[in-house]
Design an enzyme around this catalytic site. Structure first.
Site, PDB file in Angstrom:
ATOM      1  N   LYS A  76       0.824  -1.072  -0.093  1.00 28.18           N
ATOM      2  CA  LYS A  76       0.037   0.051   0.088  1.00 28.18           C
ATOM      3  C   LYS A  76       0.628   1.196  -0.044  1.00 28.18           C
ATOM      4  O   LYS A  76       1.881   1.256   0.968  1.00 28.18           O
ATOM      5  CB  LYS A  76      -0.880  -0.033   1.163  1.00 28.18           C
ATOM      6  CG  LYS A  76      -2.347   0.599   1.037  1.00 28.18           C
ATOM      7  CD  LYS A  76      -2.919   0.454   2.701  1.00 28.18           C
ATOM      8  CE  LYS A  76      -4.135   1.275   2.663  1.00 28.18           C
ATOM      9  NZ  LYS A  76      -4.777   0.946   3.819  1.00 28.18           N
TER      10      LYS A  76
HETATM   11  O1  G3P Z   1      -8.823   2.051   4.516  1.00 31.12           O
HETATM   12  C1  G3P Z   1      -8.317   3.554   4.908  1.00 31.12           C
HETATM   13  C2  G3P Z   1      -8.941   3.703   6.265  1.00 31.12           C
HETATM   14  O2  G3P Z   1      -8.239   3.039   7.159  1.00 31.12           O
HETATM   15  C3  G3P Z   1      -9.070   5.094   6.647  1.00 31.12           C
HETATM   16  O3  G3P Z   1      -9.954   5.157   7.222  1.00 31.12           O
HETATM   17  O4  G3P Z   1     -11.656   5.938   9.100  1.00 31.12           O
HETATM   18  O5  G3P Z   1      -9.174   6.410   9.080  1.00 31.12           O
HETATM   19  O6  G3P Z   1     -10.685   7.718   7.481  1.00 31.12           O
HETATM   20  P1  G3P Z   1     -10.400   6.649   8.326  1.00 31.12           P
END
Ligand code: G3P
Length: 220
Positions: free
Chosen positions: A86
């Protein structure tokens, strides 16, 4: 649409995989820190996730130069056959993606917030692109509309490799429903949201009435 689990928690992965709906896992440094992960254990932890998961596991490279990202990406890819590297969508990330893709190492370009970023990621050779939904909502913008634009734009072109769109930064069942309706290939979902997706009050009510009626049948 496929479901990926967005976590670094082994218990969550084991439990959700047992439901038969998890096609992959995505992790990031924040999620690893959240479970109290230590830097020295990171590679072993990724290997454990890969063993538990029947599908691709995205593990994030944290370097900032192309050389660092390529080196990390090669190390991560050597951990297990289902590792996907990633990489953030930025200039050094694009260059590293091109180099890793040329070595048949699959890349998930993350932190994608626009159509041009997504098309550049695809042109650089990314196998997966992760447009973030929730973080647009955090700044009072429409994350689902942005995702819809990325899905439509990427579907309009042929690329040298297959490209799948992962709806990421998913916070709710509404996000998942809309991602499915607009044709996102994958939604990567936190464990709590995934669990809620299978629940419905009418299912609970139906179960309760079946149970009550079955008792009557047995007693009769
Ligand atoms: O897959 C990306 C994710 O982990 C980010 O999520 O909730 O931190 O914006 P968030």
């Amino acid at each position: 649409m496929k479901f990926f689990l967005d976590t670094a928690d082994l218990n969550e992965i084991e439990e959700a995989c047992s439901w038969g709906v998890v096609a992959g896992v995505t992790t990031n440094p924040t999620l690893y820190a959240k479970i109290g992960g230590k830097l020295a254990d990171f590679n072993t932890h990724i290997q454990r996730i890969c063993e538990l998961t029947d599908g691709p596991v995205s593990a994030e490279a944290v370097g900032t130069t192309r050389e660092e990202i390529i080196r990390e990406g090669e190390e991560l890819a050597a951990l297990a056959p289902n590792v996907v590297v990633k990489i953030p969508t930025m200039i050094e990330g694009l260059a590293a993606t091109k180099a890793l893709a040329a070595k048949d190492i699959p890349v998930n370009m993350t932190l994608c917030f626009s159509v041009p970023q997504a098309i550049m990621a695809a042109r650089a050779g990314a196998a997966y692109i992760s447009p973030f939904v929730g973080r647009f909502d955090d700044i009072s913008e429409d994350g689902l509309a942005q995702l819809e634009d990325v899905v439509a734009a990427v579907a309009s072109y042929d690329f040298d490799q297959s490209v799948e769109i992962i709806a990421a930064s998913i916070r709710s069942a509404h996000h998942v429903t809309q991602s499915a309706l607009m044709g996102a290939d994958i939604a990567t979902v936190p464990f709590g949201v995934l669990k809620k997706l299978v629940e419905h009050p009418l299912t609970d009510r139906g179960l309760a009435s079946f149970e009550a009626d079955w008792k009557k049948v047995v007693q009769a």
